[in-house]
Design a protein around this motif. Structure first.
Motif, mmCIF file in Angstrom:
data_model
loop_
_atom_site.group_PDB
_atom_site.id
_atom_site.type_symbol
_atom_site.label_atom_id
_atom_site.label_comp_id
_atom_site.label_asym_id
_atom_site.label_seq_id
_atom_site.Cartn_x
_atom_site.Cartn_y
_atom_site.Cartn_z
ATOM 1 N N CYS A 221 1.064 -1.144 -0.032
ATOM 2 C CA CYS A 221 -0.034 0.048 0.018
ATOM 3 C C CYS A 221 0.884 1.379 -0.007
ATOM 4 C CB CYS A 221 -1.038 0.000 1.051
ATOM 5 S SG CYS A 221 -1.949 1.732 1.340
ATOM 6 N N CYS A 224 0.153 3.823 2.813
ATOM 7 C CA CYS A 224 0.751 3.417 4.206
ATOM 8 C C CYS A 224 2.163 2.925 4.158
ATOM 9 C CB CYS A 224 0.297 2.095 4.488
ATOM 10 S SG CYS A 224 -1.521 2.048 5.068
ATOM 11 N N TYR A 228 1.034 -5.673 2.916
ATOM 12 C CA TYR A 228 -0.159 -6.654 3.541
ATOM 13 C C TYR A 228 -0.168 -7.894 3.055
ATOM 14 C CZ TYR A 228 -1.299 -2.155 5.657
ATOM 15 O OH TYR A 228 -1.371 -1.021 6.416
ATOM 16 N N CYS A 251 -6.511 -1.794 2.192
ATOM 17 C CA CYS A 251 -5.888 -2.273 3.511
ATOM 18 C C CYS A 251 -6.498 -1.687 4.777
ATOM 19 C CB CYS A 251 -4.551 -1.147 3.344
ATOM 20 S SG CYS A 251 -4.568 0.599 3.919
ATOM 21 N N LYS A 253 -6.368 0.703 6.733
ATOM 22 C CA LYS A 253 -6.771 2.238 6.848
ATOM 23 C C LYS A 253 -7.603 2.607 5.736
ATOM 24 C CE LYS A 253 -3.144 3.452 9.795
ATOM 25 N NZ LYS A 253 -1.867 3.129 9.652
ATOM 26 N N HIS A 255 -7.141 2.307 2.545
ATOM 27 C CA HIS A 255 -6.900 2.871 1.188
ATOM 28 C C HIS A 255 -6.984 1.809 0.112
ATOM 29 C CE1 HIS A 255 -3.645 4.661 4.122
ATOM 30 N NE2 HIS A 255 -4.504 5.376 3.766
#
Ligand SMILES: [Zn+2]
Ligand SMILES: [Zn+2]
Length: 261
Positions: A221, A224, A228, A251, A253, A255
């Motif tokens: 990502c 970030c 992941y 992700c 968060k 995104h």
């Protein structure tokens, strides 16, 4: 068998009824040639059998022994089912009829309920200490191989190695991410391995953008600046008219980006 696992059967049963409805719908659908009908029918059956398998591997777990391998397998079957479902929906969508829309709606709702119920159980069964953040961003396994762990759970999300990919006839630089495996020219490892030694994730991502595809490292990502695994990137395959289109990742968060095309 744990009672809560037994209870999941109801959700699986519900899906069985709907998949039968879809198989019947396909059976009597005009304008569908025989071979397409067979392929689509087996897609529906595969979707259902993945869901059943996700349940079956959990049935051996007991209160005393929570088996991590079974939990992991169950997740894999669930992801496979979700991807299959996305394919089935793209097939049903071609017809734009009231019946097909109704079937799509039904199976989406039933699968969502099933998915949520499974995840509540999976998260409960998983020992909490299982989520250990990685101590290193990039792990050097040997002079030939590097592993890049998920920033949430430490599961290896990306591997680079000098060696042979599945179809390689000569030595290559092999990349294995969360959506694909690919082989690049082995000489490129001179460039890449310096970047890996510097723990430079953006550098690795840009390297893959330059030498492979605009999506770069599928597990990465950019917002970030983290990696992941499939689960923590919440990767979802998308289909268009019955054909694979792309995979999106989102992700933790929130995104979202296309990670494979
Ligand atoms: Zn992870
Ligand atoms: Zn992110």
């Amino acid at each position: 068998m744990l009672e809560k696992i037994w209870d999941l059967r109801d959700y699986v049963q519900e899906l069985e009824d709907i998949t039968e409805d879809i198989v019947n719908y396909l059976k009597f659908l005009k304008d569908l040639d025989e071979s397409t009908r067979n392929i689509w029918t087996s897609d529906v059956k595969e979707f259902f059998s993945n869901t059943v398998s996700a349940w079956e591997v959990l049935t051996t777990i007991t209160e005393e022994e929570s088996n991590l391998k079974n939990i992991d397998d169950s997740k894999s079957f669930l992801y496979a089912a979700r991807n299959r479902l996305s394919l089935i929906i793209s097939q049903l969508n071609i017809f734009q009829s009231r019946k097909s829309s109704m079937l799509i709606e039904k199976i989406e709702i039933a699968f969502k309920e099933c998915w949520d119920a499974f995840w509540i159980n999976l998260n409960e069964l998983l020992p909490k200490e299982d989520f250990v953040k990685p101590t290193e961003i990039i792990l050097k396994v040997s002079d030939l191989e590097y592993h890049l762990p998920c920033s949430v759970c430490s599961k290896i999300a990306v591997k680079f190695k000098i060696g042979f990919g599945r179809l390689d006839e000569k030595e290559s630089l092999v990349f294995r991410g969360i959506t694909l495996e690919t082989s690049l020219r082995v000489e490129l490892s001179n460039v890449l391995y310096k970047i890996l030694e510097d723990d430079d994730l953006i550098g690795v991502h840009n390297f893959m953008k330059k030498y492979h595809s605009p999506e770069g490292v599928d597990a990465y990502c950019p917002e970030c600046d983290k990696l992941y695994c499939w689960e923590h990137y919440n990767a979802k395959e998308e289909y268009d008219d019955g054909f694979y289109d792309c995979t999106y990742g989102e992700c933790p968060k929130g995104h979202k980006r296309m990670i494979d095309d």
